[in-house]
Design an enzyme around this catalytic site. Structure first.
Site, mmCIF file in Angstrom:
data_model
loop_
_atom_site.group_PDB
_atom_site.id
_atom_site.type_symbol
_atom_site.label_atom_id
_atom_site.label_comp_id
_atom_site.label_asym_id
_atom_site.label_seq_id
_atom_site.Cartn_x
_atom_site.Cartn_y
_atom_site.Cartn_z
ATOM 1 N N GLU A 60 -6.708 -4.599 6.598
ATOM 2 C CA GLU A 60 -6.857 -6.034 6.854
ATOM 3 C C GLU A 60 -7.719 -6.661 5.790
ATOM 4 O O GLU A 60 -8.772 -6.108 5.420
ATOM 5 C CB GLU A 60 -7.587 -6.307 8.188
ATOM 6 N N GLU B 63 -11.103 -1.293 14.492
ATOM 7 C CA GLU B 63 -12.458 -1.843 14.554
ATOM 8 C C GLU B 63 -13.163 -1.568 15.877
ATOM 9 O O GLU B 63 -13.369 -2.488 16.687
ATOM 10 C CB GLU B 63 -12.431 -3.358 14.296
HETATM 11 C C1 FCB Z 1 -10.617 -8.607 12.408
HETATM 12 C C2 FCB Z 1 -9.737 -8.224 13.586
HETATM 13 C C3 FCB Z 1 -8.456 -9.009 13.642
HETATM 14 C C4 FCB Z 1 -8.651 -10.460 13.273
HETATM 15 C C5 FCB Z 1 -9.383 -10.580 11.969
HETATM 16 C C6 FCB Z 1 -9.578 -11.985 11.505
HETATM 17 O O1 FCB Z 1 -11.943 -8.310 12.704
HETATM 18 O O2 FCB Z 1 -9.408 -6.862 13.534
HETATM 19 O O3 FCB Z 1 -7.897 -8.847 14.912
HETATM 20 O O4 FCB Z 1 -9.281 -11.127 14.291
HETATM 21 O O5 FCB Z 1 -10.621 -9.956 12.083
#
Ligand code: FCB
Length: 452
Positions: free
Chosen positions: A353, A166
């Protein structure tokens, strides 16, 4: 009941990041990162929480790996702490740091869990921030030095490598100050992002030179799709366009997969005197062919220009949130199709994620009985399954997160874990969702009549 099965060998995983789980911030020669520095400034982190100990995974990794193994988890996504390996960011290597990751990765492999490692998940060595951090073009040299150490030590021990997680967090940390290093300078932020993207491309080139046997390399970019509340209404359309193309995923996906910055972004940067310094060859470097693309997905947002974003309650700060401006799981389907159609992404995708947070004021029993999380994740898996049926090549899915952890500016208040973390005792207690996810993995899918 209807069964939604996933492809054979689908990689069911969980994800964490070094700064959020490791703790041991000042042990065994580790140097400070920008998140150590930032979090110690009063007022920056909710409730004044500090990441110094976090989940103490540095000491408890064997226990965490045992839990993953018991659940049948097939892959663990984690990140390296740059300043644990190079306390000053460059130069002298901290052998104790390398040794930790060697032990941890070996333990994963011995338990049959596929390591998926991110080189950079937001925690720049503080020593490099002092020299200008990502805004200094020397970052390319610094990053390559670090990446080479990782590849030379762990190249083939890690199956899946991501250069960055990210990158937008680097923008946020420089443009509006919510994240470390806490600056508010959009022009500098644009330069940081530009340099970061060159770091990514150069690292992919370096990776190719290493000719590792089976490892793959890619990058993780989050997508929060914005759509206008009233399609056709000029203000809403403009707002969504800005959020998608200028201050969102377009900043990264365009240079990575289509080459160069989009026209919209170029125009915006020129008109607002925000153009970064671009050197010859930079755009070619940025769009090196990757082996996979890692998508972080949480929610989609609906933009209504006439009802401007409610100032989020301070307690909600720090990353991901669920509120009324969002459209939820079906947005995943939109995103996966957009990646293919708009950005022509034709490499395998991992959903690196996805998760759901509950907030810290609930009592422990309520937190453990997290049916809301199960409901959210189940519906995501339904839309993911539909996208795969449509022919989108998604190879794995990682829940954020294995355990409650340090949620950046949201401190320990926001809890995303399948396991509850007791921060006083460091105990981990499985939530209801941990059992549910183990069943999903065992069945390689979900069984439900809810979505017919
Ligand atoms: C994402 C991040 C991760 C965590 C999640 C909830 O944006 O990559 O580190 O904080 O959100």
């Amino acid at each position: 009941m209807k069964k939604y099965e996933f492809p054979k060998n689908f990689l069911w995983g969980v994800a964490t990041a070094a700064a959020q789980v490791e703790g041991a911030a000042y042990e065994d020669g580790r140097g400070p990162s920008i998140w150590d520095a930032f979090s110690h400034i009063p007022g920056k982190i909710l409730n004044g929480d500090l990441p110094d100990v976090a989940c103490d995974q540095y000491h408890l990794y064997e226990e965490d790996i045992r839990r993953m193994k018991e659940m049948g988890i097939k892959s663990y996504r984690f990140s390296f702490s740059w300043s644990r390996i190079l306390p000053e960011g460059t130069g002298e290597i901290n052998e104790a740091g390398l040794d930790y990751y060697r032990r941890m990765i070996t333990c994963l492999r011995e338990n049959g869990i596929v390591p998926n490692a991110t080189m950079y998940h937001w925690d720049l060595p503080y020593a490099l921030q002092v020299k200008g951090g990502f805004g200094n073009r020397d970052i390319i040299k610094w990053f390559l030095e670090y990446a080479e150490i990782l590849l030379d030590n762990f190249g083939d021990m890690v199956d899946i490598w991501a250069t960055f997680n990210e990158p937008i967090a680097v923008y946020v940390g420089h443009a509006n100050g919510f994240f470390a290093p806490g600056l508010k300078d959009e022009k500098y932020a644009r330069q940081c992002i530009h340099n970061l993207m060159v770091c990514h491309g150069e690292t992919v080139k370096l990776f190719r030179k290493k000719q590792l046997k089976s490892a793959k390399i890619g990058i993780v970019v989050d997508v929060w799709p914005h759509k206008p509340a009233h399609p056709g209404r000029e203000n809403d359309e403009q707002m969504a366009l800005y959020k998608n193309e200028i201050a969102g995923y377009g900043m990264f996906l365009h240079p990575l997969f289509l080459g160069g910055y989009s026209e919209i972004l170029m125009k915006y940067m020129k008109e607002n005197d925000l153009m970064p310094r671009i050197e010859e060859g930079d755009f070619d470097t940025m769009c090196q062919k990757v082996d996979f693309y890692g998508l972080n997905f949480y929610n989609g947002l609906i933009d209504d220009a006439e009802k401007p974003e409610k100032k989020r309650r301070r307690e909600k700060q720090g990353g991901n949130f669920q509120d009324t401006r969002e459209y939820h799981q079906e947005a995943l389907w939109d995103v996966l199709h957009m990646l293919k159609e708009k950005y022509k992404i034709n490499v395998p995708i991992y959903l690196t994620e996805n998760g759901y947070c509950t907030e810290g004021e609930a009592d422990r029993e309520t937190m453990l009985d997290d049916q809301v999380r199960i409901d959210y994740l189940e519906k995501i898996l339904y839309w993911l399954n539909r996208s795969i049926q449509d022919g989108i090549d998604v190879r794995g899915y990682y829940v954020w997160s294995l355990l409650d952890n340090f949620e950046w500016s949201g401190g320990f208040y926001k809890r995303f874990g399948l396991f509850y973390t007791g921060y006083e005792t460091l105990e981990r207690i499985p939530k209801k969702s941990a059992g549910w996810y183990a069943d999903v993995i065992r069945n390689n899918g979900i069984e439900t009549d809810k979505f017919d």
